[in-house]
Write a protein that holds these residues in place. Structure first.
Motif, PDB file in Angstrom:
ATOM      1  N   ARG A 143       0.823  -1.215   0.000  1.00 39.22           N
ATOM      2  CA  ARG A 143       0.000   0.000   0.000  1.00 39.22           C
ATOM      3  C   ARG A 143       0.855   1.263   0.000  1.00 39.22           C
TER       4      ARG A 143
ATOM      5  N   GLY B  95      -7.097   3.034   2.471  1.00 38.63           N
ATOM      6  CA  GLY B  95      -8.164   2.340   1.753  1.00 38.63           C
ATOM      7  C   GLY B  95      -8.277   0.882   2.133  1.00 38.63           C
ATOM      8  N   ARG B  96      -9.403   0.283   1.752  1.00 35.60           N
ATOM      9  CA  ARG B  96      -9.661  -1.122   2.070  1.00 35.60           C
ATOM     10  C   ARG B  96      -9.498  -2.031   0.852  1.00 35.60           C
ATOM     11  N   ARG B  97      -9.385  -1.456  -0.323  1.00 32.59           N
ATOM     12  CA  ARG B  97      -9.264  -2.282  -1.523  1.00 32.59           C
ATOM     13  C   ARG B  97      -7.871  -2.864  -1.641  1.00 32.59           C
ATOM     14  N   HIS B  98      -7.750  -3.832  -2.493  1.00 37.07           N
ATOM     15  CA  HIS B  98      -6.467  -4.492  -2.736  1.00 37.07           C
ATOM     16  C   HIS B  98      -5.488  -3.485  -3.355  1.00 37.07           C
TER      17      HIS B  98
ATOM     18  N   TRP C 100      -5.397  -2.641  -7.188  1.00 38.35           N
ATOM     19  CA  TRP C 100      -6.327  -1.663  -7.767  1.00 38.35           C
ATOM     20  C   TRP C 100      -5.761  -0.255  -7.667  1.00 38.35           C
TER      21      TRP C 100
END
Length: 103
Positions: free
Chosen positions: A18, A73-76, A79
Motif C-alpha cells: 500500500r 483504503g480497504r481495496r487491494h 487496484w
C-alpha cells in the motif's frame, strides 16, 4: 477455517504494498496531472511559469491525497497501482497531445 484466519498476505507485506502504491503510484499520477494541467492552462492563455507553478502546487496536494487514500483504503493494493499508474499515463498522454497541438 473461518474467513478471519485466512489471509492472502502477511500484514506487513500488505502495508508495504500500500505504501509503495501510494508513494510511487501517487507520484506517477501527480506527474501526469502536472503535465496535463500545465499544458491545458498554458494553452488557455496563462503565462508559462504561472501555469507551471499552479499545476505543480496542485499536483503536490494531489500526491498527498493519493498517498493517504491508498494507505487508508480497504481495496487491494493492485487496484491502487492500476488506477494511479493508468490514470497518470492517461493524463501524461493528454498533456503530450495538448503540447503537440501548440505550434
Amino acid at each position: 477455517m473461518s474467513a478471519t484466519t485466512v489471509r492472502s498476505r502477511p500484514p506487513r507485506l500488505q502495508l508495504a504494498a500500500r505504501v509503495g502504491a501510494g508513494v510511487v503510484g501517487g507520484y506517477v499520477f501527480a506527474w501526469g496531472f502536472i503535465a496535463a494541467g500545465m499544458a491545458l492552462m498554458f494553452k488557455a492563455g496563462m503565462e508559462f511559469h504561472d501555469a507551471e507553478f499552479v499545476a505543480s502546487a496542485l499536483g503536490l496536494l494531489l500526491w498527498l491525497v493519493a498517498l493517504l487514500s491508498v494507505v487508508a483504503g480497504r481495496r487491494h493494493p493492485a487496484w491502487a497501482w492500476l488506477g494511479l499508474v493508468g490514470g497518470g499515463a492517461l493524463l501524461a498522454a493528454l498533456g503530450s497531445f495538448v503540447q503537440s497541438t501548440m505550434a
